[in-house]
Scaffold this active site. Structure first.
Site, PDB file in Angstrom:
ATOM      1  N   PRO A 171       0.823  -1.217   0.000  1.00  0.00           N
ATOM      2  CA  PRO A 171       0.000   0.000   0.000  1.00  0.00           C
ATOM      3  C   PRO A 171       0.852   1.260   0.000  1.00  0.00           C
ATOM      4  CG  PRO A 171      -0.423  -1.381   1.931  1.00  0.00           C
ATOM      5  CD  PRO A 171       0.833  -1.874   1.310  1.00  0.00           C
ATOM      6  N   GLY A 172       0.263   2.343  -0.463  1.00  0.00           N
ATOM      7  CA  GLY A 172       0.898   3.660  -0.373  1.00  0.00           C
ATOM      8  C   GLY A 172      -0.038   4.585   0.384  1.00  0.00           C
ATOM      9  N   TYR A 177      -9.648  13.781 -10.424  1.00  0.00           N
ATOM     10  CA  TYR A 177     -10.512  12.614 -10.179  1.00  0.00           C
ATOM     11  C   TYR A 177     -11.874  13.005  -9.606  1.00  0.00           C
ATOM     12  CZ  TYR A 177      -5.877  10.272  -9.902  1.00  0.00           C
ATOM     13  OH  TYR A 177      -4.611   9.821 -10.126  1.00  0.00           O
ATOM     14  N   CYS A 179      -5.638  29.581 -12.824  1.00  0.00           N
ATOM     15  CA  CYS A 179      -6.575  30.115 -13.822  1.00  0.00           C
ATOM     16  C   CYS A 179      -7.202  29.002 -14.648  1.00  0.00           C
ATOM     17  CB  CYS A 179      -5.867  31.112 -14.720  1.00  0.00           C
ATOM     18  SG  CYS A 179      -5.466  32.590 -13.817  1.00  0.00           S
TER      19      CYS A 179
HETATM   20  N1  PLP Z   1       1.627  -0.677  -6.365  1.00  0.00           N
HETATM   21  C1  PLP Z   1       1.498  -0.224  -7.615  1.00  0.00           C
HETATM   22  C2  PLP Z   1       2.085  -1.015  -8.731  1.00  0.00           C
HETATM   23  C3  PLP Z   1       0.812   0.958  -7.876  1.00  0.00           C
HETATM   24  O1  PLP Z   1       0.701   1.418  -9.126  1.00  0.00           O
HETATM   25  C4  PLP Z   1       0.253   1.676  -6.784  1.00  0.00           C
HETATM   26  C5  PLP Z   1      -0.507   2.916  -7.016  1.00  0.00           C
HETATM   27  O2  PLP Z   1      -1.235   3.095  -7.922  1.00  0.00           O
HETATM   28  C6  PLP Z   1       0.426   1.174  -5.487  1.00  0.00           C
HETATM   29  C7  PLP Z   1       1.116   0.002  -5.318  1.00  0.00           C
HETATM   30  C8  PLP Z   1      -0.126   1.876  -4.310  1.00  0.00           C
HETATM   31  O3  PLP Z   1      -1.482   2.072  -4.379  1.00  0.00           O
HETATM   32  P1  PLP Z   1      -2.238   2.737  -3.158  1.00  0.00           P
HETATM   33  O4  PLP Z   1      -1.547   4.018  -2.867  1.00  0.00           O
HETATM   34  O5  PLP Z   1      -3.614   2.922  -3.617  1.00  0.00           O
HETATM   35  O6  PLP Z   1      -2.136   1.769  -2.018  1.00  0.00           O
END
Ligand code: PLP
Length: 467
Positions: free
Chosen positions: A294-295, A336, A361
């Protein structure tokens, strides 16, 4: 008695108590010390999110591994913080490889994913021993050639396209059959990729990978994907005698962006995956590591974008609150139609429908539309929540506005982790020709405003003045 800490002030904002002294003091202090617009990250939230994720997976899987997807926020202070917590790194470019290495990562702790890797990116990943997450057969041959030339074995996985729709926004829906990402399970493409990789002497197969999208809030997509991926991993062993050392099921865990929303929890995800994993390991007769990457989940909820109100304007249709940040600072609403909670700091008036408009702008530069909020005045602060992921990392200098600074809050301490951009930054890399002479009469003003010369009556020849 000491007053509330900065962390408590940020928590008050999250709890929709933006008029309380804790929130007012924290934001006033941060704004006066660092100026606005300003990205603020709360350290306790980042570590809390990471630990919650790990705690959900650790008891259910014998070999879980958590990676941080740097694209969500590449600031080195946050990357180091997550590394210290135990995360490995998932990166998508040479820049992110260097950011991970700069934050202390060894090459073998890095997974390099991108659907379009340049030769220099492949070379660097192979050189440092990162796992190259290969996206096509063409790329596989290139990775093999790089490794052979360098006299090394490249460690690889393939990104698999499982053909699953997790029902998220189209722009971040990556595992559907029509997306550009990965080698499709469909038509035996993924299987053929592994078969070929096995034949290449400079390639070492390490794992299988997928990532079906971002901001996923339904469990079904993950479950359908895990079923397909685990059955594919069994097929690799049974039909090609390939045993992988890891199965990466990607990131994408959604976070709540609205008050009162629950979101998908790591515990719900881990418990849905657990029975599938148990059945798979029993059937496959071995157990690879389970990787997740996750990120957003780690850094999104920790981030706050602090803006200052420039002016308030009533039109026949709307009330616009013009702030000193825009889609160049936080792109997600414009790109988005994403929702970020907005808090007006220190006001208690009756809520009105307000549009918080950016300073770019573009008509679409609305950071929050029709929000019921107390009306602020010029000079007040409006703070956007959950801005830690895909906030600064997607920011630009469009309209010649320098990038905002970033601050990490730990309890009552605020540390500058990126200085505010300057106007010099904007032009530093420009190569300017020496100014050319200006064409007379070319400017708008001179055309319109220059008085017309009266045509003089021509003098008879020989009578010219000065002649
Ligand atoms: N892994 C891959 C290959 C991604 O492209 C992304 C984001 O799009 C992530 C992990 C992390 O996704 P998220 O931030 O939604 O957990």
């Amino acid at each position: 008695m000491p007053g509330p800490t900065l962390h408590e002030g940020l928590e008050a904002l999250r709890a929709d108590r933006a008029s309380e002294p804790a929130a007012v003091r924290a934001i006033t202090r941060l704004a006066s010390e660092f100026g606005t617009p300003l990205y603020v990250y709360d350290k306790a939230t980042i570590t809390g999110q990471f630990r919650a994720f790990r705690a959900a997976f650790a008891p259910r899987f014998s070999k879980p591994s958590v990676l941080y997807a740097l694209k969500a926020n590449t600031n080195g202070a946050l990357v180091s913080l997550l590394r210290a917590e135990g995360a490995s790194a998932e990166v998508v470019s040479l820049g992110e490889i260097l950011a991970a290495v700069g934050a202390g990562y060894r090459g073998d702790e890095i997974l390099f994913t991108s659907s379009s890797k340049a030769p220099e990116e492949i070379a660097k990943a192979v050189e440092i021993g990162a796992v190259v997450n290969v996206d096509s057969r063409d790329e596989l041959e290139q990775v093999a050639a790089h490794a052979e030339a360098a006299g090394r074995k490249a460690r690889i996985s393939f990104r698999i396209n499982p053909g699953v729709d997790p029902h998220t926004l189209h722009q971040i829906n990556t595992g559907i059959a029509e997306s550009k990402f990965g080698l499709h399970l469909e038509g035996g493409l993924a299987r053929a990729g592994y078969k070929r990789a096995k034949e290449l002497p400079s390639i070492r197969i390490e794992g299988v990978h997928c990532h079906i999208g971002s901001q996923i809030t339904e469990i079904e997509g993950y479950v359908a994907t895990a079923r397909k991926m685990l059955s594919f991993v069994r097929e690799l062993k049974e039909e090609l005698s390939i045993r992988v050392s890891f199965v990466d099921l990607g990131g994408g865990l959604g976070v709540p962006y609205h008050d009162g929303e629950e979101g998908l929890t790591p515990a719900a995800l881990a418990s849905a995956l657990e029975p599938l994993w148990r059945r798979f390991t029993a059937d496959a007769g071995y157990e690879p590591e389970l990787w997740m990457e996750p990120g957003r989940f780690f850094v999104g909820p920790a981030g706050f974008l602090v803006t200052r109100v420039n002016s308030v304007k009533e039109t026949p249709l709307k009330v616009f609150v013009n702030v000193n940040a825009g889609s160049n600072t936080l792109l997600r609403p414009a790109m988005y139609a994403a929702h970020h909670r907005a808090r007006v700091v220190g006001r208690t008036g009756a809520p009105e429908a307000l549009d918080i408009a950016g300073d770019v702008c573009e008509t679409g530069d609305i950071l929050a539309a029709e929000r019921l909020l107390p009306r602020p005045r010029a000079g007040d602060f409006v703070v956007f929540l959950d801005a830690g992921a895909y906030g600064f990392s997607m920011a630009s200098t469009y309209n010649a506005r320098p990038l905002p600074p970033e601050i990490l809050v730990d309890g009552d301490t605020a540390t500058l982790i990126r200085r505010r951009g300057t106007f010099d930054d904007l032009v530093r890399d420009e190569i300017r020709p020496s100014p050319a002479p200006r064409t007379k009469g070319a400017s708008v003003g001179s055309k319109r405003e220059a008085p017309r010369r009266r045509k003089r009556p021509s003098r008879p020849p020989g009578k010219r003045r000065g002649a």
